[in-house]
Design an enzyme around this catalytic site. Structure first.
Site, PDB file in Angstrom:
ATOM      1  N   ASP A 221     -63.729  87.703  39.053  1.00 53.00           N
ATOM      2  CA  ASP A 221     -65.049  87.313  39.550  1.00 53.00           C
ATOM      3  C   ASP A 221     -65.108  87.386  41.079  1.00 53.00           C
ATOM      4  OD1 ASP A 221     -67.489  86.194  40.080  1.00 53.00           O
ATOM      5  OD2 ASP A 221     -67.160  84.362  38.935  1.00 53.00           O
TER       6      ASP A 221
ATOM      7  N   TYR B  96     -74.881  79.462  36.067  1.00 53.66           N
ATOM      8  CA  TYR B  96     -75.894  79.575  37.115  1.00 53.66           C
ATOM      9  C   TYR B  96     -77.047  78.620  36.845  1.00 53.66           C
ATOM     10  CZ  TYR B  96     -73.784  83.979  38.690  1.00 53.66           C
ATOM     11  OH  TYR B  96     -72.931  84.942  39.168  1.00 53.66           O
TER      12      TYR B  96
ATOM     13  N   ARG C 191     -69.549  85.438  33.697  1.00 51.78           N
ATOM     14  CA  ARG C 191     -69.006  84.144  34.110  1.00 51.78           C
ATOM     15  C   ARG C 191     -68.352  83.475  32.888  1.00 51.78           C
ATOM     16  NH1 ARG C 191     -70.794  81.720  39.070  1.00 51.78           N
ATOM     17  NH2 ARG C 191     -70.508  83.338  40.615  1.00 51.78           N
TER      18      ARG C 191
ATOM     19  N   SER D 208     -67.306  84.665  42.915  1.00 49.95           N
ATOM     20  CA  SER D 208     -66.667  83.368  43.146  1.00 49.95           C
ATOM     21  C   SER D 208     -65.671  83.436  44.285  1.00 49.95           C
ATOM     22  CB  SER D 208     -65.968  82.886  41.862  1.00 49.95           C
ATOM     23  OG  SER D 208     -66.918  82.549  40.873  1.00 49.95           O
TER      24      SER D 208
ATOM     25  N   GLN E 217     -62.568  85.056  34.768  1.00 46.90           N
ATOM     26  CA  GLN E 217     -62.529  84.282  36.009  1.00 46.90           C
ATOM     27  C   GLN E 217     -61.708  84.965  37.098  1.00 46.90           C
ATOM     28  OE1 GLN E 217     -61.166  80.260  35.342  1.00 46.90           O
ATOM     29  NE2 GLN E 217     -62.941  79.450  36.420  1.00 46.90           N
TER      30      GLN E 217
END
Length: 374
Positions: free
Chosen positions: A128, A226, A120, A131, A125
């Site tokens: 991911d 997280y 993360r 996500s 990004q």
């Protein structure tokens, strides 16, 4: 080099890469083989793959001859053992939740990447998948709740009188939670959201929801965004606060998870039994233990008129856009490991290292190494 795109199991409607991604792969000087009907449930026919330049082959041919195998759900152990020597396997294997599969990959001296392990970080990004799929899940969870709720989401002024807006409580303001907030607000609901991370407060407020604050949460900057495990004292204070808000809620959507561990229980049985009849709880963490004490994976349970829906793979209910997003994540990751038409695994890259379950049987990801040592 041959890249093989596999057809998913019967209960999975997504496909790892759509035909639009094939053209990009071909420009990298690789061959693309697609299993027969791999994209059918995502409305991508074999003809579309052929037009994009892919070859259509049987599953057996792809498993035996591909240098890089790409899918979403894990393949079976017998299929893993039959892969060609040196083949690389890539998918969303739940490596931290499925130690048996992880152990088998190591035992068979395979090289495998599990996409839910993508770090993360800002640079990662665009790769991911968690996500991306959480965006789909948060959106669909609200639509599911709206369909089950025996009243409207928005406020209405009618000749028969005024309808007050539904009250929605979102537990967890990560990607799924924020998408659930945004979707609920678009539908006109009054939205409240809770998260142990104070950093989430600004995002919650920016979407027009009210933030439910519980003081004393422990935070860890190294947790990659997280939530982390909390003290018993804080957890009780948290449950009491959630209980108070739940009694006023028409809908609760729970999204809180801790990687590699059982989901935190946020909604107690006493809370469910005290909620208004007709209320709905959508538990997005049901497959990892559940945020609600009474939720069951892939089942709807009714207690005192309150429906608790334990959902798992909601992203598969929107296969076209979910597959499109998944494919974009894959292509961005593949740029790191394909060079001049060949695999180039650079383990000095933190994204490659963090995502690799094992290489030739050696555990690579720090999270996998830690799991193996426990």
């Amino acid at each position: 080099m041959i890249i093989g795109i596999l057809k998913e199991p019967q209960d999975e409607s997504r496909v790892a890469l759509l035909p639009e991604a094939v053209k990009t792969l071909l420009s990298w000087k690789v061959s693309v083989w697609v299993e027969t009907n791999a994209g059918a449930r995502a409305y991508a026919s074999d003809e579309l793959y052929k037009e994009a330049g892919a070859e259509i082959h049987s599953r057996q041919e792809i498993l035996m001859q591909s240098d890089l195998l790409i899918g979403i759900q894990p393949i079976t152990q017998s299929e893993i053992s039959g892969l060609k020597s040196g083949a690389v396997l890539m998918g969303q294997m739940g490596a931290l939740f499925n130690p048996e599969l992880t152990g088998y990959l190591i035992k068979e001296k395979k090289t495998a990447f599990s996409m839910e392990l993508v770090p993360r970080t800002t640079r990662a990004q665009s790769m991911d998948v968690l996500s991306s799929m959480a965006t789909v899940t948060g959106y669909k969870a609200v639509l599911m709740a709206a369909n089950l709720l025996p009243r409207f989401f928005p406020m209405f002024m009618t000749a028969a009188g005024s309808i007050t807006p539904a009250r929605v409580l979102i537990l967890g303001a990560g990607v799924a939670g924020l998408q659930a907030i945004a979707t609920s607000r678009r539908l006109g609901a009054s939205v409240f959201a809770f998260d142990v991370r104070q950093a989430a407060k600004e995002e919650v407020l920016s979407l027009g929801a009210k933030f439910v604050d519980v003081e004393g949460a422990k935070e860890d900057k190294g947790a990659g965004g997280y939530a982390v495990e909390q003290s018993a004292e804080y957890l009780q204070k948290q449950k009491d606060t959630i209980h108070e808000h739940a009694l006023k809620a028409d809908i609760i959507i729970t999204t809180a998870q801790i990687p590699g561990r059982k989901a935190p229980q946020l909604v107690e049985e006493r809370t469910v039994r005290a909620m208004k009849p007709g209320s709905v709880i959508i538990d997005l963490a049901a497959s990892s233990g559940g945020n609600c004490a009474l939720s069951q994976p892939e089942q709807t349970v009714e207690v005192n008129g309150v429906r608790i829906v334990g959902v798992g793979n909601l992203a598969a209910s929107m296969p076209q856009d979910a597959s499109k997003m998944y494919g974009k994540n894959y292509l961005n990751f593949l740029k790191l490991i394909i060079k001049d038409g060949n695999l180039n695994l650079n383990f000095e890259d933190d994204i490659v290292t963090g995502t690799c379950v094992c290489h030739a049987g050696n555990p690579i990801s720090p999270r996998i190494i830690q799991m193996q040592s426990n």
